[in-house]
Design a protein around this motif. Structure first.
Motif, PDB file in Angstrom:
ATOM      1  N   ARG A  17       0.183   7.811  -0.830  1.00 60.68           N
ATOM      2  CA  ARG A  17       0.905   8.665  -1.797  1.00 60.68           C
ATOM      3  C   ARG A  17      -0.060   9.497  -2.623  1.00 60.68           C
ATOM      4  NH1 ARG A  17       2.525  11.706  -4.784  1.00 60.68           N
ATOM      5  NH2 ARG A  17       4.436  11.770  -6.026  1.00 60.68           N
ATOM      6  N   ALA A  54       4.088   2.581  -8.554  1.00 58.43           N
ATOM      7  CA  ALA A  54       4.628   3.920  -8.786  1.00 58.43           C
ATOM      8  C   ALA A  54       5.324   4.453  -7.532  1.00 58.43           C
ATOM      9  CB  ALA A  54       3.506   4.864  -9.211  1.00 58.43           C
ATOM     10  N   THR A  55       4.719   4.225  -6.372  1.00 60.24           N
ATOM     11  CA  THR A  55       5.289   4.709  -5.122  1.00 60.24           C
ATOM     12  C   THR A  55       6.602   3.998  -4.816  1.00 60.24           C
ATOM     13  OG1 THR A  55       3.056   5.140  -4.287  1.00 60.24           O
ATOM     14  CG2 THR A  55       4.824   5.062  -2.663  1.00 60.24           C
ATOM     15  N   GLU A  58       9.349   5.259  -6.953  1.00 57.51           N
ATOM     16  CA  GLU A  58       9.856   6.519  -6.409  1.00 57.51           C
ATOM     17  C   GLU A  58      10.808   6.252  -5.240  1.00 57.51           C
ATOM     18  OE1 GLU A  58       8.185  10.879  -4.895  1.00 57.51           O
ATOM     19  OE2 GLU A  58       6.771   9.222  -5.179  1.00 57.51           O
ATOM     20  N   PRO A 351      14.958   8.418 -13.592  1.00 64.62           N
ATOM     21  CA  PRO A 351      13.559   8.709 -13.270  1.00 64.62           C
ATOM     22  C   PRO A 351      12.582   8.448 -14.408  1.00 64.62           C
ATOM     23  CG  PRO A 351      14.689  10.747 -13.799  1.00 64.62           C
ATOM     24  CD  PRO A 351      15.732   9.642 -13.841  1.00 64.62           C
ATOM     25  N   THR A 352      13.052   7.880 -15.502  1.00 65.05           N
ATOM     26  CA  THR A 352      12.208   7.668 -16.676  1.00 65.05           C
ATOM     27  C   THR A 352      10.913   6.955 -16.305  1.00 65.05           C
ATOM     28  OG1 THR A 352      14.192   7.499 -18.042  1.00 65.05           O
ATOM     29  CG2 THR A 352      12.137   6.720 -18.989  1.00 65.05           C
ATOM     30  N   ASP A 353       9.810   7.520 -16.740  1.00 63.97           N
ATOM     31  CA  ASP A 353       8.473   6.912 -16.640  1.00 63.97           C
ATOM     32  C   ASP A 353       7.852   6.967 -15.244  1.00 63.97           C
ATOM     33  OD1 ASP A 353       8.547   6.263 -19.330  1.00 63.97           O
ATOM     34  OD2 ASP A 353       9.360   4.260 -18.962  1.00 63.97           O
ATOM     35  N   ILE A 354       8.610   7.332 -14.205  1.00 64.60           N
ATOM     36  CA  ILE A 354       8.021   7.338 -12.869  1.00 64.60           C
ATOM     37  C   ILE A 354       6.918   8.386 -12.775  1.00 64.60           C
ATOM     38  CG2 ILE A 354       8.448   7.814 -10.422  1.00 64.60           C
ATOM     39  CD1 ILE A 354      11.099   6.441 -10.690  1.00 64.60           C
ATOM     40  N   ALA A 355       7.143   9.555 -13.360  1.00 67.74           N
ATOM     41  CA  ALA A 355       6.118  10.603 -13.316  1.00 67.74           C
ATOM     42  C   ALA A 355       4.839  10.137 -13.999  1.00 67.74           C
ATOM     43  CB  ALA A 355       6.642  11.878 -13.974  1.00 67.74           C
ATOM     44  N   ASP A 356       4.974   9.448 -15.126  1.00 68.99           N
ATOM     45  CA  ASP A 356       3.792   8.951 -15.829  1.00 68.99           C
ATOM     46  C   ASP A 356       3.060   7.895 -15.005  1.00 68.99           C
ATOM     47  OD1 ASP A 356       4.282  10.614 -17.974  1.00 68.99           O
ATOM     48  OD2 ASP A 356       5.310   9.072 -19.150  1.00 68.99           O
ATOM     49  N   LEU A 358       3.014   7.613 -11.722  1.00 73.84           N
ATOM     50  CA  LEU A 358       2.348   8.287 -10.609  1.00 73.84           C
ATOM     51  C   LEU A 358       1.103   9.029 -11.080  1.00 73.84           C
ATOM     52  CD1 LEU A 358       5.463   9.630  -8.694  1.00 73.84           C
ATOM     53  CD2 LEU A 358       3.724   8.115  -7.738  1.00 73.84           C
ATOM     54  N   GLU A 359       1.229   9.756 -12.171  1.00 76.71           N
ATOM     55  CA  GLU A 359       0.093  10.532 -12.667  1.00 76.71           C
ATOM     56  C   GLU A 359      -1.082   9.618 -12.996  1.00 76.71           C
ATOM     57  OE1 GLU A 359      -1.008  13.778 -16.178  1.00 76.71           O
ATOM     58  OE2 GLU A 359       0.895  12.699 -16.232  1.00 76.71           O
TER      59      GLU A 359
END
Length: 369
Positions: A17, A54-55, A58, A351-356, A358-359
């Motif tokens: 990922r 994180a993956t 997602e 989707p809360t917090d998933i972007a953080d 992953l980043e």
């Protein structure tokens, strides 16, 4: 909302990922692999946990409730086992549990860099030395998780390049009731090397070792002969297509219809996780067939739903879990037709917090590379 069965992602390399959008200029599968190896070289159990969590989050958001994790980064960078020999596998299991997704950990035997070639560089992390040593390690892990509802320990042969001919049968015999997966005929070069070394195609070589049974999944199965197709179909094996990865890596288009008609059972995977969207994977099987043949309708929506859900979960050793819900904004003639129109973004979820997550994990990976 429209309720549909939850998806099974039958072939994942979670750590890939971190490669999304970073190596698209590589000119072939083999140059892409060099970039992937660089990433594999910097992982440790903590970083693998963060990236996998994180993956898998997602995936959960995309409606996936079971994942088959094809796991081969087993040991320290110098090839020595961690104090806990299954530390990397345990990190993946912990990540899946935190993401609330069931995992079949497909612990992968990887012993060679090619026919007659010893592991080199980062590949030293992958090898247990012998198939017997691999089996001892993975059977210990399987005994720990026996009876768990959310974890299955399965086995995998990385490829005919990575497991010598005289050790294939040992892997096939280990944990004989668990799922067994194997990369096969993803690239023409793999076929050519196998024929040059053994006089047999990869499918035939694996058949000689007793690999093909109803519990076995052939992953990719892109470049097959007519005899290969018959062998897989006669064994009633599963065949896992990963269309978005196979397209991204310029692998080719596999003979999905011929395999189905021969008796093999289709499942689907996100593989390198360039895309995590089982609607996209399912549609691509039909769309690639249309591009290859110029004819529409080789696969029905009902057949592809089955591949993406029930058959997929079964190939991982699970029953179908609860349903997921698709937003009412997708207007179709019926639930089956959602497969042609919806995307992972239409699955109900937070989707809360998933972007953080992953980043943070991806930045940590590339800071080390």
């Amino acid at each position: 909302m429209t309720a549909v069965p939850a998806f099974a992602n039958c072939h994942s390399h979670a750590f890939h990922r971190a490669l999304r959008g970073r190596v698209t200029g590589a000119d072939s599968f083999w140059s892409w692999r060099d970039q992937m190896y660089a990433l594999a070289g910097v992982l440790d159990p903590d970083l693998l946990f963060e990236l996998a969590r994180a993956t898998y989050c997602e995936m959960n958001l995309a409606g996936i409730r079971s994942v088959g994790e094809f796991h081969y980064v087993h040991h320290q960078p110098n090839g020595r086992p961690y104090d806990e020999p299954n530390a990397m596998g345990e990190a993946l299991i912990a990540a899946a549990r935190e993401a609330d997704i069931r995992i079949t950990l497909l612990d992968t035997c990887y012993l060679a860099a090619g026919f007659g070639k010893a592991p080199e560089g980062v590949q030293r992390r992958f090898t247990d030395g012998t198939a017997d040593a691999w089996a001892t390690r993975v059977e210990s892990l399987a005994s720990k998780y026996a009876g768990e509802d959310d974890v299955v320990i399965g086995s995998a042969i990385h490829s005919v390049r990575a497991v010598p001919r005289d050790q294939l049968a040992t892997v096939a015999a280990a944990m004989s009731d668990a799922p067994l997966h194997v990369h096969v005929s993803e690239q023409p070069a793999e076929n050519a090397e196998c024929i040059a070394a053994t006089g047999m195609t990869p499918v035939a070589l694996l058949a000689e070792a007793g690999v093909w049974t109803p519990r076995t999944t052939a992953v990719h199965a892109t470049h097959l002969t007519t005899d290969d197709v018959v062998m897989l179909g006669t064994a009633h094996s599963y065949v896992c297509f990963c269309p978005t990865t196979e397209a991204e890596l310029a692998d080719g288009i596999g003979p999905s219809v011929a395999l189905r008609d021969a008796g093999a059972r289709l499942t689907l995977g996100s593989d390198s996780n360039t895309v995590i969207d089982m609607f996209a994977e399912a549609r691509a099987v039909e769309m690639h067939e249309r591009l290859s043949t110029g004819i529409r309708g080789a696969w029905t929506a009902d057949q592809l739903w089955l591949a993406a859900t029930t058959t997929g979960h079964e190939s991982l050793g699970f029953v179908v879990p609860d349903t997921i819900e698709i937003a009412d904004t997708i207007r179709t003639a019926g639930a089956e037709e959602l497969l042609w129109a919806a995307t992972a973004a239409d699955v109900e979820g937070d989707p809360t917090d998933i972007a953080d997550l992953l980043e943070s994990a991806i930045d940590a990976c590339w800071d080390r590379v």
